[in-house]
Design a protein around this motif. Structure first.
Motif, PDB file in Angstrom:
ATOM      1  N   MET A 197      43.744 -12.838 -40.786  1.00  0.00           N
ATOM      2  CA  MET A 197      43.013 -14.044 -40.465  1.00  0.00           C
ATOM      3  C   MET A 197      41.900 -13.699 -39.476  1.00  0.00           C
ATOM      4  O   MET A 197      42.113 -13.027 -38.479  1.00  0.00           O
ATOM      5  N   ASN A 198      40.686 -14.163 -39.746  1.00  0.00           N
ATOM      6  CA  ASN A 198      39.547 -13.912 -38.856  1.00  0.00           C
ATOM      7  C   ASN A 198      39.598 -14.847 -37.672  1.00  0.00           C
ATOM      8  O   ASN A 198      39.715 -16.057 -37.826  1.00  0.00           O
ATOM      9  N   GLU A 199      39.496 -14.259 -36.492  1.00  0.00           N
ATOM     10  CA  GLU A 199      39.483 -15.053 -35.266  1.00  0.00           C
ATOM     11  C   GLU A 199      38.049 -15.453 -34.947  1.00  0.00           C
ATOM     12  O   GLU A 199      37.115 -14.661 -35.071  1.00  0.00           O
ATOM     13  N   ILE A 200      37.836 -16.689 -34.538  1.00  0.00           N
ATOM     14  CA  ILE A 200      36.504 -17.174 -34.169  1.00  0.00           C
ATOM     15  C   ILE A 200      36.134 -16.569 -32.820  1.00  0.00           C
ATOM     16  O   ILE A 200      36.915 -16.632 -31.866  1.00  0.00           O
ATOM     17  N   PRO A 201      34.919 -15.970 -32.733  1.00  0.00           N
ATOM     18  CA  PRO A 201      34.500 -15.389 -31.450  1.00  0.00           C
ATOM     19  C   PRO A 201      34.352 -16.458 -30.371  1.00  0.00           C
ATOM     20  O   PRO A 201      34.120 -17.625 -30.657  1.00  0.00           O
ATOM     21  N   GLU A 202      34.459 -16.016 -29.146  1.00  0.00           N
ATOM     22  CA  GLU A 202      34.292 -16.904 -27.992  1.00  0.00           C
ATOM     23  C   GLU A 202      32.830 -17.328 -27.877  1.00  0.00           C
ATOM     24  O   GLU A 202      31.921 -16.537 -28.100  1.00  0.00           O
ATOM     25  N   ASP A 203      32.588 -18.601 -27.541  1.00  0.00           N
ATOM     26  CA  ASP A 203      31.224 -19.085 -27.334  1.00  0.00           C
ATOM     27  C   ASP A 203      30.585 -18.379 -26.148  1.00  0.00           C
ATOM     28  O   ASP A 203      31.258 -18.034 -25.180  1.00  0.00           O
ATOM     29  N   LYS A 204      29.274 -18.177 -26.248  1.00  0.00           N
ATOM     30  CA  LYS A 204      28.496 -17.535 -25.192  1.00  0.00           C
ATOM     31  C   LYS A 204      27.276 -18.393 -24.931  1.00  0.00           C
ATOM     32  O   LYS A 204      26.873 -19.192 -25.775  1.00  0.00           O
ATOM     33  N   SER A 205      26.658 -18.227 -23.752  1.00  0.00           N
ATOM     34  CA  SER A 205      25.519 -19.084 -23.441  1.00  0.00           C
ATOM     35  C   SER A 205      24.447 -18.329 -22.665  1.00  0.00           C
ATOM     36  O   SER A 205      24.704 -17.332 -22.003  1.00  0.00           O
ATOM     37  N   VAL A 206      23.216 -18.868 -22.805  1.00  0.00           N
ATOM     38  CA  VAL A 206      22.055 -18.377 -22.074  1.00  0.00           C
ATOM     39  C   VAL A 206      21.397 -19.599 -21.446  1.00  0.00           C
ATOM     40  O   VAL A 206      21.184 -20.603 -22.115  1.00  0.00           O
ATOM     41  N   GLU A 207      21.085 -19.515 -20.160  1.00  0.00           N
ATOM     42  CA  GLU A 207      20.398 -20.604 -19.467  1.00  0.00           C
ATOM     43  C   GLU A 207      19.035 -20.097 -19.027  1.00  0.00           C
ATOM     44  O   GLU A 207      18.925 -19.048 -18.391  1.00  0.00           O
ATOM     45  N   LEU A 208      17.981 -20.838 -19.380  1.00  0.00           N
ATOM     46  CA  LEU A 208      16.624 -20.489 -18.987  1.00  0.00           C
ATOM     47  C   LEU A 208      16.121 -21.493 -17.970  1.00  0.00           C
ATOM     48  O   LEU A 208      16.354 -22.692 -18.102  1.00  0.00           O
ATOM     49  N   SER A 209      15.427 -20.994 -16.960  1.00  0.00           N
ATOM     50  CA  SER A 209      14.810 -21.882 -15.979  1.00  0.00           C
ATOM     51  C   SER A 209      13.462 -21.297 -15.587  1.00  0.00           C
ATOM     52  O   SER A 209      13.217 -20.108 -15.732  1.00  0.00           O
ATOM     53  N   THR A 210      12.586 -22.160 -15.112  1.00  0.00           N
ATOM     54  CA  THR A 210      11.251 -21.713 -14.725  1.00  0.00           C
ATOM     55  C   THR A 210      11.149 -21.594 -13.212  1.00  0.00           C
ATOM     56  O   THR A 210      11.848 -22.276 -12.467  1.00  0.00           O
ATOM     57  N   ASP A 211      10.277 -20.698 -12.799  1.00  0.00           N
ATOM     58  CA  ASP A 211       9.958 -20.517 -11.389  1.00  0.00           C
ATOM     59  C   ASP A 211       8.438 -20.413 -11.315  1.00  0.00           C
ATOM     60  O   ASP A 211       7.868 -19.336 -11.405  1.00  0.00           O
ATOM     61  N   TYR A 212       7.786 -21.573 -11.218  1.00  0.00           N
ATOM     62  CA  TYR A 212       6.323 -21.591 -11.262  1.00  0.00           C
ATOM     63  C   TYR A 212       5.700 -20.906 -10.053  1.00  0.00           C
ATOM     64  O   TYR A 212       4.623 -20.321 -10.165  1.00  0.00           O
ATOM     65  N   GLU A 213       6.368 -20.950  -8.922  1.00  0.00           N
ATOM     66  CA  GLU A 213       5.820 -20.304  -7.736  1.00  0.00           C
ATOM     67  C   GLU A 213       5.656 -18.803  -7.959  1.00  0.00           C
ATOM     68  O   GLU A 213       4.668 -18.208  -7.548  1.00  0.00           O
ATOM     69  N   ASN A 214       6.627 -18.190  -8.623  1.00  0.00           N
ATOM     70  CA  ASN A 214       6.568 -16.753  -8.907  1.00  0.00           C
ATOM     71  C   ASN A 214       6.098 -16.454 -10.322  1.00  0.00           C
ATOM     72  O   ASN A 214       6.137 -15.292 -10.748  1.00  0.00           O
ATOM     73  N   GLN A 215       5.714 -17.485 -11.054  1.00  0.00           N
ATOM     74  CA  GLN A 215       5.258 -17.360 -12.436  1.00  0.00           C
ATOM     75  C   GLN A 215       6.243 -16.556 -13.274  1.00  0.00           C
ATOM     76  O   GLN A 215       5.908 -15.553 -13.899  1.00  0.00           O
ATOM     77  N   SER A 216       7.495 -17.028 -13.268  1.00  0.00           N
ATOM     78  CA  SER A 216       8.520 -16.315 -14.014  1.00  0.00           C
ATOM     79  C   SER A 216       9.458 -17.283 -14.725  1.00  0.00           C
ATOM     80  O   SER A 216       9.513 -18.472 -14.406  1.00  0.00           O
ATOM     81  N   ILE A 217      10.160 -16.737 -15.687  1.00  0.00           N
ATOM     82  CA  ILE A 217      11.232 -17.445 -16.374  1.00  0.00           C
ATOM     83  C   ILE A 217      12.515 -16.699 -16.046  1.00  0.00           C
ATOM     84  O   ILE A 217      12.594 -15.476 -16.216  1.00  0.00           O
ATOM     85  N   ASN A 218      13.485 -17.408 -15.544  1.00  0.00           N
ATOM     86  CA  ASN A 218      14.763 -16.807 -15.170  1.00  0.00           C
ATOM     87  C   ASN A 218      15.763 -17.001 -16.304  1.00  0.00           C
ATOM     88  O   ASN A 218      15.803 -18.052 -16.929  1.00  0.00           O
ATOM     89  N   MET A 219      16.564 -15.987 -16.560  1.00  0.00           N
ATOM     90  CA  MET A 219      17.599 -16.061 -17.581  1.00  0.00           C
ATOM     91  C   MET A 219      18.951 -15.796 -16.945  1.00  0.00           C
ATOM     92  O   MET A 219      19.102 -14.827 -16.192  1.00  0.00           O
ATOM     93  N   ARG A 220      19.891 -16.663 -17.237  1.00  0.00           N
ATOM     94  CA  ARG A 220      21.260 -16.477 -16.760  1.00  0.00           C
ATOM     95  C   ARG A 220      22.174 -16.454 -17.981  1.00  0.00           C
ATOM     96  O   ARG A 220      22.118 -17.350 -18.820  1.00  0.00           O
TER      97      ARG A 220
END
Length: 73
Positions: A1-24
């Motif tokens: 029986m195939n086991e369903i993989p665990e859910d995973k996540s990516v969170e994106l946020s902006t940092d306009y002061e440093n002109q960057s996109i943060n990834m968690r």
């Protein structure tokens, strides 16, 4: 029986002061290839939902990739 993989996540946020996109990433998302796959799939899915053609995506990557590398050096 195939086991369903665990859910995973990516969170994106902006940092306009440093002109960057943060990834968690969720703690169970540690493989860089899997991270890249998820991020690229999300990018292409977004482009398709916006109605961009393949040539428009190629042009966008060609135009901004070098600039992105310079900003992250």
């Amino acid at each position: 029986m195939n086991e369903i993989p665990e859910d995973k996540s990516v969170e994106l946020s902006t940092d306009y002061e440093n002109q960057s996109i943060n990834m968690r990433f969720s703690e169970n998302l540690t493989d860089d290839r899997e991270r890249g796959y998820i991020l690229s799939a999300a990018f292409f899915s977004f482009c398709a939902s916006q109605g961009l053609s393949k040539s428009e995506i190629i042009d966008m990557v060609s135009s901004y990739y070098d600039e992105f590398l310079k900003n992250n050096a």
